[in-house]
Scaffold this motif. Structure first.
Motif, mmCIF file in Angstrom:
data_model
loop_
_atom_site.group_PDB
_atom_site.id
_atom_site.type_symbol
_atom_site.label_atom_id
_atom_site.label_comp_id
_atom_site.label_asym_id
_atom_site.label_seq_id
_atom_site.Cartn_x
_atom_site.Cartn_y
_atom_site.Cartn_z
ATOM 1 N N GLY A 45 -19.202 68.473 83.289
ATOM 2 C CA GLY A 45 -19.816 68.249 84.680
ATOM 3 C C GLY A 45 -20.096 70.709 84.782
ATOM 4 N N PRO A 46 -21.199 70.930 85.054
ATOM 5 C CA PRO A 46 -20.672 72.613 84.802
ATOM 6 C C PRO A 46 -20.398 72.957 85.926
ATOM 7 N N PHE A 47 -19.059 73.135 86.595
ATOM 8 C CA PHE A 47 -18.829 73.785 87.991
ATOM 9 C C PHE A 47 -16.945 72.384 88.225
ATOM 10 N N SER A 48 -17.236 71.477 87.631
ATOM 11 C CA SER A 48 -16.513 70.850 88.942
ATOM 12 C C SER A 48 -15.556 69.858 87.937
ATOM 13 N N GLY A 49 -14.386 70.254 87.234
ATOM 14 C CA GLY A 49 -14.473 69.258 86.515
ATOM 15 C C GLY A 49 -13.415 69.923 85.125
ATOM 16 N N GLY A 50 -14.470 69.949 84.210
ATOM 17 C CA GLY A 50 -13.862 70.621 82.812
ATOM 18 C C GLY A 50 -15.127 72.427 82.696
ATOM 19 N N SER A 51 -13.795 72.667 82.516
ATOM 20 C CA SER A 51 -15.001 74.327 82.412
ATOM 21 C C SER A 51 -15.121 74.831 80.702
ATOM 22 N N MET A 52 -14.116 74.980 80.499
ATOM 23 C CA MET A 52 -13.689 75.194 78.727
ATOM 24 C C MET A 52 -13.311 76.637 79.239
ATOM 25 N N ASN A 53 -13.386 77.267 80.078
ATOM 26 C CA ASN A 53 -13.029 78.777 79.867
ATOM 27 C C ASN A 53 -12.159 78.991 80.619
ATOM 28 N N PRO A 54 -10.246 79.102 81.093
ATOM 29 C CA PRO A 54 -9.770 79.102 82.266
ATOM 30 C C PRO A 54 -10.458 80.345 83.047
ATOM 31 N N ALA A 55 -10.908 80.791 82.632
ATOM 32 C CA ALA A 55 -11.173 82.060 83.506
ATOM 33 C C ALA A 55 -11.967 81.419 84.465
ATOM 34 N N ARG A 56 -12.360 80.920 84.168
ATOM 35 C CA ARG A 56 -13.892 80.348 84.953
ATOM 36 C C ARG A 56 -13.124 79.227 86.274
ATOM 37 N N SER A 57 -12.104 78.103 85.882
ATOM 38 C CA SER A 57 -11.323 77.885 87.141
ATOM 39 C C SER A 57 -10.446 79.624 88.001
ATOM 40 N N PHE A 58 -10.301 80.046 87.158
ATOM 41 C CA PHE A 58 -9.150 81.005 87.238
ATOM 42 C C PHE A 58 -9.412 82.158 88.519
ATOM 43 N N GLY A 59 -10.852 82.201 88.165
ATOM 44 C CA GLY A 59 -11.544 83.122 89.471
ATOM 45 C C GLY A 59 -11.899 82.234 91.158
ATOM 46 N N PRO A 60 -12.348 80.875 90.952
ATOM 47 C CA PRO A 60 -12.266 80.928 92.252
ATOM 48 C C PRO A 60 -10.801 79.997 93.254
ATOM 49 N N ALA A 61 -10.155 79.723 92.416
ATOM 50 C CA ALA A 61 -8.252 79.728 92.291
ATOM 51 C C ALA A 61 -7.898 81.143 93.538
ATOM 52 N N VAL A 62 -8.498 82.469 92.903
ATOM 53 C CA VAL A 62 -8.378 83.613 93.211
ATOM 54 C C VAL A 62 -8.259 84.070 94.297
ATOM 55 N N VAL A 63 -9.807 83.176 94.055
ATOM 56 C CA VAL A 63 -10.367 83.589 95.235
ATOM 57 C C VAL A 63 -10.252 83.072 97.001
#
Length: 104
Positions: A45-63
């Protein structure tokens, strides 16, 4: 899932672009790498689940301020990439010489 998709990506890069004994396989390296990225996106999945890029998951967590289970998106790619490097380096690249200064 993060570990599996990162393993597949790093393994494909090693097999097509980084292996010094790959022969004519280097000509299809960009296509193979693109296909594995596409397959990873379809699988995880491009958004939820796997991201292959930790920054892609870290940004929403920060916000959102919610870092619950965010470590998975950092540990998975690190472990998957490391395992792919170890497996490919120890199984397939057996007789390789270290890079010399003129190889850069």
């Amino acid at each position: 899932m993060e570990m599996i998709i990162t393993f597949a990506l790093v393994y494909t890069v090693y097999a097509t672009a980084a292996d010094p004994n790959k022969g004519s396989l280097a000509t299809i390296a960009p296509i193979a790498i693109g296909f594995i990225v596409g397959a990873n996106i379809l699988a995880a999945g491009p958004f939820s689940g796997g991201s292959m890029n930790p920054a892609r998951s870290f940004g929403p967590a920060v916000v959102s301020g919610d870092f619950h289970d965010n470590w998975i998106y950092w540990a998975g790619p690190l472990v998957g990439g490391g395992l792919a490097g170890l497996v490919y380096g120890n199984v397939f690249i057996i007789d390789h010489a270290p890079l010399s200064r003129g190889d850069f």
